[in-house]
Write an enzyme that holds these catalytic residues in place. Sequence first.
Site, short mmCIF file in Angstrom:
data_model
loop_
_atom_site.label_atom_id
_atom_site.label_comp_id
_atom_site.label_asym_id
_atom_site.label_seq_id
_atom_site.Cartn_x
_atom_site.Cartn_y
_atom_site.Cartn_z
N ASN A 10 0.86 -1.19 0.00
CA ASN A 10 0.00 0.00 0.00
C ASN A 10 0.90 1.24 0.00
OD1 ASN A 10 -1.70 2.10 0.62
ND2 ASN A 10 -2.70 1.09 2.34
N ARG A 91 -2.75 -1.88 -3.35
CA ARG A 91 -3.88 -0.96 -3.17
C ARG A 91 -3.71 0.18 -4.16
NH1 ARG A 91 -4.22 3.95 0.72
NH2 ARG A 91 -6.35 4.60 0.29
N HIS A 182 -12.31 4.59 0.10
CA HIS A 182 -12.47 3.61 1.20
C HIS A 182 -13.31 2.40 0.78
CE1 HIS A 182 -11.97 7.13 4.25
NE2 HIS A 182 -10.81 6.54 4.07
N ARG A 243 -9.16 17.70 6.73
CA ARG A 243 -9.90 18.08 5.51
C ARG A 243 -11.25 18.68 5.88
NH1 ARG A 243 -9.35 12.27 2.74
NH2 ARG A 243 -7.44 11.83 3.88
N GLY A 335 -13.97 5.17 14.47
CA GLY A 335 -15.16 4.31 14.56
C GLY A 335 -14.92 3.11 15.47
N GLU A 336 -13.69 2.59 15.46
CA GLU A 336 -13.39 1.39 16.25
C GLU A 336 -13.11 1.72 17.72
OE1 GLU A 336 -10.12 -0.59 14.21
OE2 GLU A 336 -11.17 -0.28 12.31
N GLU A 387 -8.19 -3.68 5.51
CA GLU A 387 -8.08 -3.53 4.06
C GLU A 387 -7.03 -4.49 3.49
OE1 GLU A 387 -7.95 0.57 5.19
OE2 GLU A 387 -8.91 1.12 3.30
#
Length: 405
Positions: A10, A91, A182, A243, A335-336, A387
């Site tokens: 990646n 990726r 994503h 961002r 989120g985790e 991923e």
Amino acid sequence: MLNKLVFVINCGSSSLKFSVINPLKKEILFFGLAEHFHNKNSYIKWNINNNKQKIKFNSKTNHKIVLNYLVEKILKKNLFLYKNIIAVGHRIVHGGEKFTNSVIINKKVIKAIEEASVFAPLHNPIQLIGIKEIIKILPKLKNKQVAVFDTAFHQTIPETSYLYALPIKFYKKYKIRRYGAHGTSHKYVSTIAAKMLNIPFNIFNCISCHLGNGSSVTVINKGKSFDTSMGLTPLEGLVMGTRCGNIDPAIIFYMNKQLNIKIDEIYKILTEKSGMLGLTNITSDFRYIEDNYLKNVEIKKATKIFVHYLAKYIASYSILIKNKIHAIIFTGGIGENSILIREKTIKKLKILNFFLDKKLNNEIIHGKSGLISTIDSIPILVIPTNEELMIAHDTFKIINNQSNL
Ligand code: ADP
């Protein structure tokens, strides 16, 4: 069973993540990260069999040097890995409109990745360097490389979701549209969620929230991406670490014409100096934000804005689900792990029948997966993304189909 390993690469704009994975056993045998390229602080760190190592590099470090180091100095010295690698999975950030799935890399694919570079100038060209370097340093795997695109999963979104209300020639001629990002993560966590809830993926409907330094929400209808918050580039959508997410496009002209800020500088402001960093003027790190939520007014305000955008997306996406919503999924570093963000967001969604179980919310962190909702709620799941595993899985599947032909 070992000789079924996939080398996953990646390439980021100034970093490289790598791993060697046994996709059948879902086992990660070797993984690591090299970062701060072209900088004196660059380093590479890795883990093999729970043995951690870290080596400093110098300001000349780049993707080629790191890939050569990985092959010559690490993989060839760990023959149990080197000998058993059957394919390389890359990726790739942007596949344009050409790719709806992962593909074997050949000349045509390389050309298409080059063409899509206009939409991901910081990533696609560097990912091509990765592909070309592997051909040189691992020639036996020259035709065993697979491209896994961040945009592929979103190629199922309908026109109503992907067209911007611009003169249509900007889509027809210049391909300006929503591509999303994503995709690999949204596909991975939604596949796992469907399995956890025992629902076939082709009838599974959910809203997947990938919240990391970059964040996006995707609505999935019958196992297919139906809309997603990132757009032509990963700048659109939610408030992110640095961002800005959605803003009135006229702000750019105002900054340029009235405030005399050059266009390159505006781009830098919107991508690197906005979001949570811009709002708090302190940090984009949600660990710090969570620790200081009650202590710092600016952090509290910025967090409320982050949650406001996220809840708004989830609510509006829920009307795009044609039948029953089976789940909301939280993934990505925030989120985790962020008990606070999950709690504040779900609190706003009561009207849609999402209810949080506070105890479960406190427990499901640090890599755990599971339900964080009450029994009368639509299921809310936390699922750590992976991923790399998804890339290894796709690569393995495609290479095997190829060799079976
Ligand atoms: P990337 O988009 O770069 O892959 P990640 O998915 O790793 O990013 O997410 C990074 C974000 O996750 C950071 O804002 C970080 O502060 C946040 N994060 C990581 N661990 C925790 C934690 N324990 N609590 C709250 N936030 C966390």
